[in-house]
Structure formats: structure tokens, C-alpha cells
Design a protein around this motif. Sequence first.
Motif, PDB file in Angstrom:
ATOM      1  N   VAL A   1     -61.706  -2.187 -57.270  1.00 34.15           N
ATOM      2  CA  VAL A   1     -62.579  -3.603 -58.780  1.00 34.15           C
ATOM      3  C   VAL A   1     -63.576  -3.988 -58.641  1.00 34.15           C
ATOM      4  CG1 VAL A   1     -61.848  -5.079 -59.779  1.00 34.15           C
ATOM      5  CG2 VAL A   1     -59.640  -4.418 -58.206  1.00 34.15           C
ATOM      6  N   ARG A   2     -64.110  -3.341 -60.003  1.00 30.50           N
ATOM      7  CA  ARG A   2     -65.889  -3.617 -59.704  1.00 30.50           C
ATOM      8  C   ARG A   2     -66.887  -5.026 -59.094  1.00 30.50           C
ATOM      9  NH1 ARG A   2     -69.803  -0.276 -61.125  1.00 30.50           N
ATOM     10  NH2 ARG A   2     -67.871   1.224 -62.901  1.00 30.50           N
ATOM     11  N   GLY A   3     -67.144  -4.845 -58.466  1.00 38.23           N
ATOM     12  CA  GLY A   3     -67.501  -6.353 -58.307  1.00 38.23           C
ATOM     13  C   GLY A   3     -66.932  -6.869 -56.608  1.00 38.23           C
ATOM     14  N   SER A   4     -65.510  -6.286 -56.511  1.00 35.49           N
ATOM     15  CA  SER A   4     -64.295  -7.683 -55.420  1.00 35.49           C
ATOM     16  C   SER A   4     -64.717  -6.069 -54.782  1.00 35.49           C
ATOM     17  CB  SER A   4     -63.384  -7.701 -56.502  1.00 35.49           C
ATOM     18  OG  SER A   4     -63.228  -8.694 -57.518  1.00 35.49           O
ATOM     19  N   GLY A   5     -64.935  -5.093 -54.423  1.00 39.64           N
ATOM     20  CA  GLY A   5     -65.355  -4.424 -53.192  1.00 39.64           C
ATOM     21  C   GLY A   5     -63.522  -3.100 -53.220  1.00 39.64           C
ATOM     22  N   ILE A   6     -62.669  -3.282 -52.019  1.00 40.19           N
ATOM     23  CA  ILE A   6     -61.716  -2.490 -51.900  1.00 40.19           C
ATOM     24  C   ILE A   6     -60.503  -2.482 -51.566  1.00 40.19           C
ATOM     25  CG2 ILE A   6     -61.010  -0.532 -51.507  1.00 40.19           C
ATOM     26  CD1 ILE A   6     -63.595   1.499 -51.556  1.00 40.19           C
ATOM     27  N   THR A   7     -59.319  -2.421 -52.341  1.00 43.11           N
ATOM     28  CA  THR A   7     -58.251  -3.654 -51.780  1.00 43.11           C
ATOM     29  C   THR A   7     -57.009  -2.738 -51.580  1.00 43.11           C
ATOM     30  OG1 THR A   7     -59.197  -5.627 -53.029  1.00 43.11           O
ATOM     31  CG2 THR A   7     -56.843  -5.363 -52.191  1.00 43.11           C
TER      32      THR A   7
END
Length: 268
Positions: A69-75
Motif C-alpha cells: 500500500v503506497r505510503g504504508s509499506g508492505i503488509t
Amino acid sequence: MKANIGLFMDKTLPDLIADELIARIYIGEFKAGHRLPAERGFAETLGVDRTSLRMALRTLNRMRLVQSVRGSGITVMDYRKTAGLDFLVALFDIPQLELGTKIKLEGLEAFNGIVPGMLYELVKDSFDASIAVTVRDILQSQLQILDEGELTEERLDRLAIYQMTLQDFLLYHKGSSIVGLMANSSSALRAGVIRELLEHINIREHVEFNQQMFINIGNGDLPVKEVVSYYHHYSEEYTQPLVEHYKKNPLQPRLLSSPLKSTLAKCS
């Protein structure tokens, strides 16, 4: 580094990184909702270049194991709800990963439900001579091995191959794409479970049961409409010793060694 890795394994560096992350997700080290470290620091921690890490993460993203998610990193995602058959195949392709008994138990229970249905599909229209000959030859080969004497590891291995051959015949005969894909992706799991199953049952009784069942289907003593319930009941009964073994001796999934670090060490 990539050239050196190629001397030891068929997998590329991104493949090995993907294996490492897939294994860590499966054993629960990276749980659903876990946010992976920033790319630069993560690459340094793993001891790899950022480009290779990025390629590995793309693989995991396609498998729906992680979400970017752009701005939230990889989850990390919950693979039980999002992943597909490719995740199962990937797990079996990591030799350093011990899968644990839970997935074996789930696989055993799943195919106890699937195989009786495929047996019905095999015989519902007609039990022709070619089917009878194939089944007869497989079962006869097993009896011949049993007649050779003591059940050595080598003989158990051969018996397991024939048992797998019979199961594959049932699963693939009607050409269902979905069933075929499921069978393909689970072949390593099925082979391992079948091999363990043979150590917990009376194999001769099992083979002779199958022989008599197909004879009864062929001569009409076992009505086709009753095949599913009949074989499902038998499957649950004869696999019960292995089910109990798994439940009494639970093994958690674990990494025996790091897929990535063990190969990098060979290349250093």
C-alpha cells in the motif's frame, strides 16, 4: 553472487529470498498484519541486494501473501484467506521447511472426502474393462510386493508408489481441471501422507478390501449410488490410526535451516 548460486541450485537469488519469506510466513514468524521492514534495511538484514528483494516481494504479492500500500509499506496477508494453490506448491519446494502435522491431517481429511466422489465419477456411467484391468494390475502389484516377505523400507516405498498411482488414477481419470490442479499441487503432501499411512495399517487387508470392492461394483453387488458413502466410511475408518498418530504426536511447522542463508554460505 547470482552466478555462484547457480552452481549450487537451480533457483535464483530472488527465488531463494521468496522461499525464505514464504517459509517465515507459514511458520508464523511473519503473522497476518505484520508490516515488513523498509526495503533498504530489510535487504541489509537478509544480506541481499534491493533489486533481488524487490523481485521476491513481487512474487509474494502475486501469490497474495503480502500487500503493498503506497505510503504504508508492505503488509503480510492471512494466507489461509487469500493464497492459492501456488502457495501450496511453493511450500513443498522448500526442502528446509518441515510442514508439521496439522497440514498433513487437513490434507488427509480433505482427500478422504474427495476420493470417494472421484471413485463414483469413475464408475457411475459404466465400469468398463480398461478401468478394471488398470485397477486390478495396481492392486495385484501391491500383493506381489507383500508376498516378497518382510516389510522393509524399500518395499514400503514401492507399495506407497502403487497406492499413489491408484489415487492418481481416480483423481485424473475424468479429466476435471480443478481436481487435477488440486492433485498436482498436493502431490508431495499426498505421497508423504500415504507413505506414513502404510506404516499404521494392515496393508494386505486394505488391498484386499479394494479388490473386493471393485469386484462388487463390477458385478452389481455394490450399487453405484452407494459407492460414495460406502468408500467415505471406509476411508475414515482405515485412516483413523494415522489421524490418531498425528493428534497424539503434533509437530509444529519449522525451518530446519534458512533457505537463503544456507545457500549464501555455500557461495561465500
